[in-house]
Design a protein around this motif. Structure first.
Motif, PDB file in Angstrom:
ATOM      1  N   MET B   1       0.831  -1.220   0.000  1.00 30.52           N
ATOM      2  CA  MET B   1       0.000   0.000   0.000  1.00 30.52           C
ATOM      3  C   MET B   1       0.867   1.273   0.000  1.00 30.52           C
ATOM      4  SD  MET B   1      -3.057   1.036   0.011  1.00 30.52           S
ATOM      5  CE  MET B   1      -4.041   2.420   0.423  1.00 30.52           C
ATOM      6  N   LYS B   2       1.895   1.194   0.880  1.00 29.96           N
ATOM      7  CA  LYS B   2       2.816   2.339   1.019  1.00 29.96           C
ATOM      8  C   LYS B   2       3.515   2.626  -0.298  1.00 29.96           C
ATOM      9  CE  LYS B   2       4.308   2.707   5.812  1.00 29.96           C
ATOM     10  NZ  LYS B   2       5.374   2.304   6.730  1.00 29.96           N
ATOM     11  N   ARG B   3       3.898   1.473  -0.978  1.00 25.35           N
ATOM     12  CA  ARG B   3       4.629   1.615  -2.243  1.00 25.35           C
ATOM     13  C   ARG B   3       3.781   2.340  -3.299  1.00 25.35           C
ATOM     14  NH1 ARG B   3       6.868  -3.841  -4.561  1.00 25.35           N
ATOM     15  NH2 ARG B   3       7.982  -3.891  -2.594  1.00 25.35           N
ATOM     16  N   TYR B   4       2.471   1.960  -3.312  1.00 22.10           N
ATOM     17  CA  TYR B   4       1.565   2.584  -4.296  1.00 22.10           C
ATOM     18  C   TYR B   4       1.441   4.089  -4.042  1.00 22.10           C
ATOM     19  CZ  TYR B   4       0.131  -1.995  -5.979  1.00 22.10           C
ATOM     20  OH  TYR B   4       0.135  -3.222  -6.511  1.00 22.10           O
ATOM     21  N   ILE B   5       1.315   4.387  -2.745  1.00 24.06           N
ATOM     22  CA  ILE B   5       1.169   5.816  -2.397  1.00 24.06           C
ATOM     23  C   ILE B   5       2.417   6.573  -2.821  1.00 24.06           C
ATOM     24  CG2 ILE B   5       0.993   7.464  -0.470  1.00 24.06           C
ATOM     25  CD1 ILE B   5      -0.766   5.280   0.938  1.00 24.06           C
ATOM     26  N   LEU B   6       3.588   5.963  -2.528  1.00 21.79           N
ATOM     27  CA  LEU B   6       4.867   6.598  -2.850  1.00 21.79           C
ATOM     28  C   LEU B   6       5.012   6.806  -4.359  1.00 21.79           C
ATOM     29  CD1 LEU B   6       7.426   7.588  -1.377  1.00 21.79           C
ATOM     30  CD2 LEU B   6       8.472   5.404  -2.005  1.00 21.79           C
ATOM     31  N   SER B   7       4.684   5.752  -5.125  1.00 23.28           N
ATOM     32  CA  SER B   7       4.838   5.901  -6.581  1.00 23.28           C
ATOM     33  C   SER B   7       3.836   6.913  -7.131  1.00 23.28           C
ATOM     34  CB  SER B   7       4.702   4.542  -7.286  1.00 23.28           C
ATOM     35  OG  SER B   7       3.357   4.171  -7.322  1.00 23.28           O
ATOM     36  N   GLY B   8       2.653   6.963  -6.517  1.00 21.68           N
ATOM     37  CA  GLY B   8       1.641   7.961  -6.914  1.00 21.68           C
ATOM     38  C   GLY B   8       2.144   9.366  -6.672  1.00 21.68           C
ATOM     39  N   VAL B   9       2.701   9.566  -5.463  1.00 19.96           N
ATOM     40  CA  VAL B   9       3.225  10.891  -5.109  1.00 19.96           C
ATOM     41  C   VAL B   9       4.349  11.290  -6.063  1.00 19.96           C
ATOM     42  CG1 VAL B   9       4.517  12.159  -3.344  1.00 19.96           C
ATOM     43  CG2 VAL B   9       2.516  10.815  -2.689  1.00 19.96           C
ATOM     44  N   LEU B  10       5.242  10.312  -6.338  1.00 25.08           N
ATOM     45  CA  LEU B  10       6.380  10.578  -7.235  1.00 25.08           C
ATOM     46  C   LEU B  10       5.898  10.929  -8.647  1.00 25.08           C
ATOM     47  CD1 LEU B  10       9.006   7.919  -6.133  1.00 25.08           C
ATOM     48  CD2 LEU B  10       9.267  10.401  -6.080  1.00 25.08           C
ATOM     49  N   THR B  11       4.873  10.221  -9.118  1.00 21.05           N
ATOM     50  CA  THR B  11       4.335  10.497 -10.455  1.00 21.05           C
ATOM     51  C   THR B  11       3.773  11.910 -10.517  1.00 21.05           C
ATOM     52  OG1 THR B  11       3.690   8.185 -10.538  1.00 21.05           O
ATOM     53  CG2 THR B  11       2.771   9.610 -12.251  1.00 21.05           C
ATOM     54  N   VAL B  12       3.026  12.271  -9.479  1.00 22.68           N
ATOM     55  CA  VAL B  12       2.437  13.621  -9.448  1.00 22.68           C
ATOM     56  C   VAL B  12       3.535  14.682  -9.459  1.00 22.68           C
ATOM     57  CG1 VAL B  12       1.156  15.253  -7.997  1.00 22.68           C
ATOM     58  CG2 VAL B  12       0.262  12.960  -8.365  1.00 22.68           C
ATOM     59  N   MET B  13       4.616  14.432  -8.640  1.00 19.41           N
ATOM     60  CA  MET B  13       5.726  15.388  -8.569  1.00 19.41           C
ATOM     61  C   MET B  13       6.433  15.516  -9.915  1.00 19.41           C
ATOM     62  SD  MET B  13       7.357  14.669  -4.842  1.00 19.41           S
ATOM     63  CE  MET B  13       8.848  15.572  -5.084  1.00 19.41           C
ATOM     64  N   LEU B  14       6.650  14.357 -10.572  1.00 14.32           N
ATOM     65  CA  LEU B  14       7.322  14.347 -11.875  1.00 14.32           C
ATOM     66  C   LEU B  14       6.494  15.106 -12.905  1.00 14.32           C
ATOM     67  CD1 LEU B  14       9.817  13.022 -13.281  1.00 14.32           C
ATOM     68  CD2 LEU B  14       8.238  11.266 -14.076  1.00 14.32           C
ATOM     69  N   PHE B  15       5.174  14.842 -12.871  1.00 16.78           N
ATOM     70  CA  PHE B  15       4.278  15.509 -13.819  1.00 16.78           C
ATOM     71  C   PHE B  15       4.294  17.024 -13.599  1.00 16.78           C
ATOM     72  CE2 PHE B  15       0.089  17.190 -14.945  1.00 16.78           C
ATOM     73  CZ  PHE B  15       0.072  16.857 -16.290  1.00 16.78           C
ATOM     74  N   ALA B  16       4.245  17.375 -12.301  1.00 16.90           N
ATOM     75  CA  ALA B  16       4.224  18.799 -11.964  1.00 16.90           C
ATOM     76  C   ALA B  16       5.494  19.499 -12.437  1.00 16.90           C
ATOM     77  CB  ALA B  16       4.054  18.980 -10.469  1.00 16.90           C
ATOM     78  N   SER B  17       6.660  18.855 -12.214  1.00 18.10           N
ATOM     79  CA  SER B  17       7.919  19.512 -12.602  1.00 18.10           C
ATOM     80  C   SER B  17       8.056  19.563 -14.121  1.00 18.10           C
ATOM     81  CB  SER B  17       9.112  18.820 -11.958  1.00 18.10           C
ATOM     82  OG  SER B  17       9.273  17.549 -12.532  1.00 18.10           O
ATOM     83  N   THR B  18       7.592  18.476 -14.818  1.00 16.75           N
ATOM     84  CA  THR B  18       7.671  18.472 -16.286  1.00 16.75           C
ATOM     85  C   THR B  18       6.769  19.568 -16.852  1.00 16.75           C
ATOM     86  OG1 THR B  18       7.854  16.100 -16.121  1.00 16.75           O
ATOM     87  CG2 THR B  18       7.521  16.965 -18.323  1.00 16.75           C
ATOM     88  N   SER B  19       5.580  19.654 -16.288  1.00 17.54           N
ATOM     89  CA  SER B  19       4.618  20.652 -16.765  1.00 17.54           C
ATOM     90  C   SER B  19       5.161  22.068 -16.549  1.00 17.54           C
ATOM     91  CB  SER B  19       3.302  20.436 -16.030  1.00 17.54           C
ATOM     92  OG  SER B  19       2.561  21.586 -16.021  1.00 17.54           O
ATOM     93  N   GLN B  20       5.806  22.265 -15.370  1.00 15.72           N
ATOM     94  CA  GLN B  20       6.390  23.582 -15.076  1.00 15.72           C
ATOM     95  C   GLN B  20       7.513  23.913 -16.059  1.00 15.72           C
ATOM     96  OE1 GLN B  20       5.279  25.860 -12.907  1.00 15.72           O
ATOM     97  NE2 GLN B  20       6.837  27.212 -13.750  1.00 15.72           N
ATOM     98  N   ALA B  21       8.363  22.862 -16.328  1.00 14.28           N
ATOM     99  CA  ALA B  21       9.482  23.062 -17.250  1.00 14.28           C
ATOM    100  C   ALA B  21       8.963  23.412 -18.636  1.00 14.28           C
ATOM    101  CB  ALA B  21      10.332  21.800 -17.318  1.00 14.28           C
ATOM    102  N   PHE B  22       7.870  22.749 -19.035  1.00  9.60           N
ATOM    103  CA  PHE B  22       7.286  23.000 -20.345  1.00  9.60           C
ATOM    104  C   PHE B  22       6.737  24.432 -20.435  1.00  9.60           C
ATOM    105  CE2 PHE B  22       3.719  22.819 -23.368  1.00  9.60           C
ATOM    106  CZ  PHE B  22       4.435  22.457 -24.493  1.00  9.60           C
ATOM    107  N   THR B  23       6.044  24.847 -19.363  1.00 13.08           N
ATOM    108  CA  THR B  23       5.501  26.212 -19.319  1.00 13.08           C
ATOM    109  C   THR B  23       6.629  27.241 -19.397  1.00 13.08           C
ATOM    110  OG1 THR B  23       3.836  25.329 -17.837  1.00 13.08           O
ATOM    111  CG2 THR B  23       3.894  27.703 -18.057  1.00 13.08           C
ATOM    112  N   ASP B  24       7.722  26.957 -18.634  1.00 11.26           N
ATOM    113  CA  ASP B  24       8.878  27.871 -18.650  1.00 11.26           C
ATOM    114  C   ASP B  24       9.457  27.990 -20.049  1.00 11.26           C
ATOM    115  OD1 ASP B  24       8.524  28.295 -16.019  1.00 11.26           O
ATOM    116  OD2 ASP B  24      10.229  27.086 -15.325  1.00 11.26           O
ATOM    117  N   LEU B  25       9.586  26.813 -20.704  1.00 13.54           N
ATOM    118  CA  LEU B  25      10.173  26.777 -22.048  1.00 13.54           C
ATOM    119  C   LEU B  25       9.297  27.561 -23.033  1.00 13.54           C
ATOM    120  CD1 LEU B  25      12.536  25.453 -23.639  1.00 13.54           C
ATOM    121  CD2 LEU B  25      10.905  23.688 -24.314  1.00 13.54           C
ATOM    122  N   GLN B  26       7.985  27.344 -22.921  1.00 14.02           N
ATOM    123  CA  GLN B  26       7.033  28.031 -23.784  1.00 14.02           C
ATOM    124  C   GLN B  26       7.138  29.545 -23.594  1.00 14.02           C
ATOM    125  OE1 GLN B  26       3.024  26.804 -23.072  1.00 14.02           O
ATOM    126  NE2 GLN B  26       2.482  26.918 -25.226  1.00 14.02           N
TER     127      GLN B  26
END
Lengths: 161, 137
Positions: B1-26
């Motif tokens: 259960m913990k692992r799922y939560i951790l991977s979920g959190v990591l995915t959200v963080m990765l998405f957020a940083s990628t999206s921010q990087a994309f916005t910055d680039l744009q």
């Protein structure tokens, strides 16, 4: 003892609340500063971007004024040549009619009007040229200020505002 | 259960940083495009300023010449006569051009053309003599 601890706790809570408020105020001030800078950037960019169109229209106006001036000269020369022919006297009835019609026209008044028109055109061309020259002096200044504003904006954005 | 939560959190963080990087680039691309446009228009303006200055000076000079011409025409009868002769000479040149055109279209013969041109030349010479005798300027 309990009262002292409670007072210290309340005081520290109040201080931190004040600090948060200060930070929020600072952020709001910087954000308004940023939007003001952006407004100026947009204004100065518009000035520079619209300048070629403005200058093109000024050049076209100069050409137009010159063409009118040339036309006035040419019409006046034709008028003088015709007057000269009529002074020499016409040879036939149609010639007489033409010269009578010609002298009936108040061309003297026309010439005076044309002279005033040319004078006005000179004033207009001089004003336009003066305007071009002042804008020529100011445009590099606008560009420098724009560059400086862009740098400031970048700096503020890096700081997270 | 913990692992799922951790991977979920990591995915959200990765998405957020990628999206921010994309916005910055744009944003960077938008700024760069806008800067380039300003730069191009600034250079274009520098060239147009030179042209406008030249054109303005030329126009003012021509207009002042026209004004001087009108003033002289009004006040100087000799000059008026000179203008009339010069204009007549120009008109004779126009007639010669017209005759050449008619010859090109075979609407008049070479003989007719030559005779007409010689007449025009004689008339032109009369005006030339007058112009020279009066020292028209």
């Amino acid at each position: 003892m309990k009262n002292i601890i409670l007072t210290i706790l309340l005081m520290s809570a109040n201080i931190s609340l004040f600090a948060v408020e200060l930070e929020v105020n600072q952020a709001a001030t910087s954000s308004s500063k940023l939007s003001k800078i952006q407004a100026n950037i947009t204004e100065y960019e518009t000035i520079i971007n619209e300048m070629p169109k403005k200058l093109q229209s000024k050049i076209e106006n100069f050409e137009r004024l010159k063409t009118i001036g040339d036309k006035v000269k040419s019409v006046l020369s034709d008028y003088i040549a015709a007057t000269n022919e009529c002074i020499k006297k016409a040879h036939s009835k149609i010639g007489e009619k033409v010269c009578q019609d010609f002298s009936a026209l108040d061309l003297g008044k026309e010439i005076k009007e044309e002279k005033d028109k040319v004078k006005e055109m000179i004033v207009q061309a001089e004003t336009e040229l003066k305007d071009v020259r002042t804008q020529e002096l100011d445009l590099p200044l606008v560009k420098k200020v724009l560059e400086s504003l862009r740098t400031t904006k970048k700096m503020l954005m890096r700081e997270g505002y | 259960m913990k692992r799922y939560i951790l991977s979920g959190v990591l995915t959200v963080m990765l998405f957020a940083s990628t999206s921010q990087a994309f916005t910055d680039l744009q944003y960077e691309i938008e700024v760069e495009t806008s800067n380039q446009k300003v730069e191009d228009n600034f250079i274009k303006s520098q060239i147009l300023f030179k042209q406008a200055n030249k054109s303005g000076l030329k126009t003012i000079k021509a207009l002042k010449e026209t004004l001087d011409f009108i003033k002289r025409v009004e006040s100087d009868p000799n000059f008026r006569e000179c203008v009339a002769w010069k204009t007549n000479m120009l008109n004779l040149d126009n007639l010669a051009d017209g005759a050449k055109e008619l010859l090109g279209k075979n609407q008049i013969s070479k003989m007719e053309y030559d005779a007409y041109i010689s007449e025009l030349d004689q008339e032109k010479n009369v005006y030339l003599k007058k112009i020279n005798s009066k020292q028209c300027k």
